[in-house]
Design a protein around this motif. Structure first.
Motif, PDB file in Angstrom:
ATOM      1  N   PHE A  40       0.842  -1.201   0.000  1.00  0.00           N
ATOM      2  CA  PHE A  40       0.000   0.000   0.000  1.00  0.00           C
ATOM      3  C   PHE A  40       0.876   1.249   0.000  1.00  0.00           C
ATOM      4  CE2 PHE A  40      -3.134   2.643   2.733  1.00  0.00           C
ATOM      5  CZ  PHE A  40      -3.604   3.321   1.611  1.00  0.00           C
ATOM      6  N   ALA A  41       1.879   1.243   0.884  1.00  0.00           N
ATOM      7  CA  ALA A  41       2.778   2.394   0.967  1.00  0.00           C
ATOM      8  C   ALA A  41       3.597   2.537  -0.315  1.00  0.00           C
ATOM      9  CB  ALA A  41       3.704   2.240   2.177  1.00  0.00           C
ATOM     10  N   ILE A  57       1.577  -0.027 -11.303  1.00  0.00           N
ATOM     11  CA  ILE A  57       1.253  -1.460 -11.326  1.00  0.00           C
ATOM     12  C   ILE A  57       2.524  -2.301 -11.288  1.00  0.00           C
ATOM     13  CG2 ILE A  57       0.251  -3.301 -12.708  1.00  0.00           C
ATOM     14  CD1 ILE A  57      -1.810  -1.316 -13.730  1.00  0.00           C
ATOM     15  N   ILE A  58       3.538  -1.887 -12.071  1.00  0.00           N
ATOM     16  CA  ILE A  58       4.798  -2.629 -12.086  1.00  0.00           C
ATOM     17  C   ILE A  58       5.430  -2.634 -10.695  1.00  0.00           C
ATOM     18  CG2 ILE A  58       7.157  -2.639 -12.982  1.00  0.00           C
ATOM     19  CD1 ILE A  58       6.045  -1.520 -15.612  1.00  0.00           C
ATOM     20  N   ALA A  59       5.418  -1.479 -10.060  1.00  0.00           N
ATOM     21  CA  ALA A  59       5.986  -1.385  -8.711  1.00  0.00           C
ATOM     22  C   ALA A  59       5.219  -2.261  -7.726  1.00  0.00           C
ATOM     23  CB  ALA A  59       5.970   0.071  -8.247  1.00  0.00           C
ATOM     24  N   GLY A  60       3.890  -2.276  -7.861  1.00  0.00           N
ATOM     25  CA  GLY A  60       3.079  -3.094  -6.970  1.00  0.00           C
ATOM     26  C   GLY A  60       3.343  -4.578  -7.151  1.00  0.00           C
ATOM     27  N   LEU A 175      -5.078  -4.692  -6.408  1.00  0.00           N
ATOM     28  CA  LEU A 175      -6.237  -5.222  -7.123  1.00  0.00           C
ATOM     29  C   LEU A 175      -7.020  -4.162  -7.902  1.00  0.00           C
ATOM     30  CD1 LEU A 175      -7.715  -7.873  -7.653  1.00  0.00           C
ATOM     31  CD2 LEU A 175      -9.117  -7.425  -5.622  1.00  0.00           C
ATOM     32  N   PRO A 176      -7.371  -3.010  -7.307  1.00  0.00           N
ATOM     33  CA  PRO A 176      -8.136  -2.015  -8.084  1.00  0.00           C
ATOM     34  C   PRO A 176      -7.409  -1.547  -9.337  1.00  0.00           C
ATOM     35  CG  PRO A 176      -8.213  -1.500  -5.752  1.00  0.00           C
ATOM     36  CD  PRO A 176      -7.188  -2.578  -5.918  1.00  0.00           C
ATOM     37  N   LEU A 177      -6.080  -1.413  -9.245  1.00  0.00           N
ATOM     38  CA  LEU A 177      -5.312  -0.953 -10.398  1.00  0.00           C
ATOM     39  C   LEU A 177      -5.296  -2.002 -11.495  1.00  0.00           C
ATOM     40  CD1 LEU A 177      -2.317   0.600  -8.442  1.00  0.00           C
ATOM     41  CD2 LEU A 177      -4.184   1.830  -9.571  1.00  0.00           C
ATOM     42  N   VAL A 178      -5.127  -3.259 -11.108  1.00  0.00           N
ATOM     43  CA  VAL A 178      -5.119  -4.342 -12.091  1.00  0.00           C
ATOM     44  C   VAL A 178      -6.476  -4.474 -12.768  1.00  0.00           C
ATOM     45  CG1 VAL A 178      -4.890  -6.846 -12.366  1.00  0.00           C
ATOM     46  CG2 VAL A 178      -3.304  -5.600 -10.888  1.00  0.00           C
ATOM     47  N   SER A 184      -6.443   6.734  -7.572  1.00  0.00           N
ATOM     48  CA  SER A 184      -5.943   6.036  -6.389  1.00  0.00           C
ATOM     49  C   SER A 184      -7.017   5.850  -5.318  1.00  0.00           C
ATOM     50  CB  SER A 184      -4.756   6.804  -5.793  1.00  0.00           C
ATOM     51  OG  SER A 184      -5.143   8.129  -5.448  1.00  0.00           O
ATOM     52  N   ALA A 185      -8.187   6.448  -5.520  1.00  0.00           N
ATOM     53  CA  ALA A 185      -9.238   6.375  -4.506  1.00  0.00           C
ATOM     54  C   ALA A 185      -9.653   4.938  -4.171  1.00  0.00           C
ATOM     55  CB  ALA A 185     -10.448   7.198  -4.950  1.00  0.00           C
ATOM     56  N   PRO A 186      -9.922   4.078  -5.165  1.00  0.00           N
ATOM     57  CA  PRO A 186     -10.302   2.702  -4.825  1.00  0.00           C
ATOM     58  C   PRO A 186      -9.217   1.967  -4.037  1.00  0.00           C
ATOM     59  CG  PRO A 186     -10.853   3.174  -7.101  1.00  0.00           C
ATOM     60  CD  PRO A 186     -10.003   4.309  -6.625  1.00  0.00           C
ATOM     61  N   THR A 187      -7.960   2.199  -4.410  1.00  0.00           N
ATOM     62  CA  THR A 187      -6.855   1.559  -3.681  1.00  0.00           C
ATOM     63  C   THR A 187      -6.821   2.026  -2.238  1.00  0.00           C
ATOM     64  OG1 THR A 187      -5.453   1.199  -5.618  1.00  0.00           O
ATOM     65  CG2 THR A 187      -4.336   1.447  -3.501  1.00  0.00           C
TER      66      THR A 187
END
Length: 240
Positions: A40-41, A57-60, A175-178, A184-187
């Protein structure tokens, strides 16, 4: 001589305790919390420094993979080392019982006396315990080191629990980004809800109220993400 009263039926005991020494709870809880908070951070930090969704997304994904394998390796090494140390100490205790049985028996009797058992009974119990070497070793290990030689934590269980738990936690903010979220609100919302839920669930095996555990984890995780976002934003602005 009066006949001793029979012992109560063990079947009358209705309460049970959870497994607190199996080696899975701590790495599972820590892994899930760490996966959720760290990813998350990380995602918020990259979001603060970039308006493009792809690097986020890549970073996540990278954070999920690197963190899960790192946690598993660390837990395996840690628990394996702890297990090997315990086994070495048990081996020393076994050798000492074989070499100097009477002194070890007297030591065990003294430990029972310290727990409130009268001396004659303590000596008798210690004598009975020492009739079997394996039983004597197990009792001495429990009394002197607080461990059960036959129930030591498994490094494989610890590593697997940590890997799976970290992955489960790290997937939440990603998950929200994928799934195609463009902001960024959903995340943020999903991650904060998951933080609260994880903190509340942990209190099921502790004495804290569920709301206290939930709020504590929400505040700590949210603060970590917020600070990382500000750092990412400052770096992104400076680089840009």
């Amino acid at each position: 001589m009066s006949t001793p009263e029979p012992l109560p039926d063990p079947g009358a005991v209705t309460h049970e305790h959870p497994d607190v020494t199996g080696g899975w709870l701590r790495p599972a809880v820590f892994g899930a919390m760490d996966g959720l908070v760290s990813n998350f951070a990380l995602i918020m930090g990259v979001t603060g420094g970039s308006s493009d969704r792809t690097p986020v997304i890549i970073a996540g994904l990278a954070g999920l993979a690197a963190g899960a394998f790192s946690m598993a390796a660390g837990e395996y090494t840690s628990v394996a080392s702890q297990r090997e140390l315990a086994q070495a100490q048990v081996a020393i205790e076994r050798e000492e019982i074989v070499r100097n049985g009477p002194a070890e028996q007297a030591e065990l009797a003294a430990a029972f006396v310290a727990k409130g058992i009268d001396e004659a009974t303590a000596r008798e119990v210690a004598q009975q315990v020492h009739r079997d070497l394996d039983h004597a070793v197990a009792v001495h290990a429990a009394e002197e080191m607080g461990i059960d030689p036959d129930d030591l934590p498994s490094p494989v269980v610890a590593a697997a629990s940590s890997f799976l738990a970290f992955t489960a936690g790290a997937v939440v903010p990603l998950l929200p980004l994928v799934l195609g979220a463009t902001s960024s609100a959903p995340t943020i919302v999903l991650s904060l809800l998951a933080l609260f839920a994880c903190g509340a669930v942990v209190t099921r095996v502790t004495s804290r109220p569920w709301w206290y555990g939930g709020l504590r984890q929400l505040v700590l995780g949210g603060a970590a993400a917020g600070v990382t976002y500000l750092i990412g934003h400052a770096v992104g602005t400076g680089v840009g």
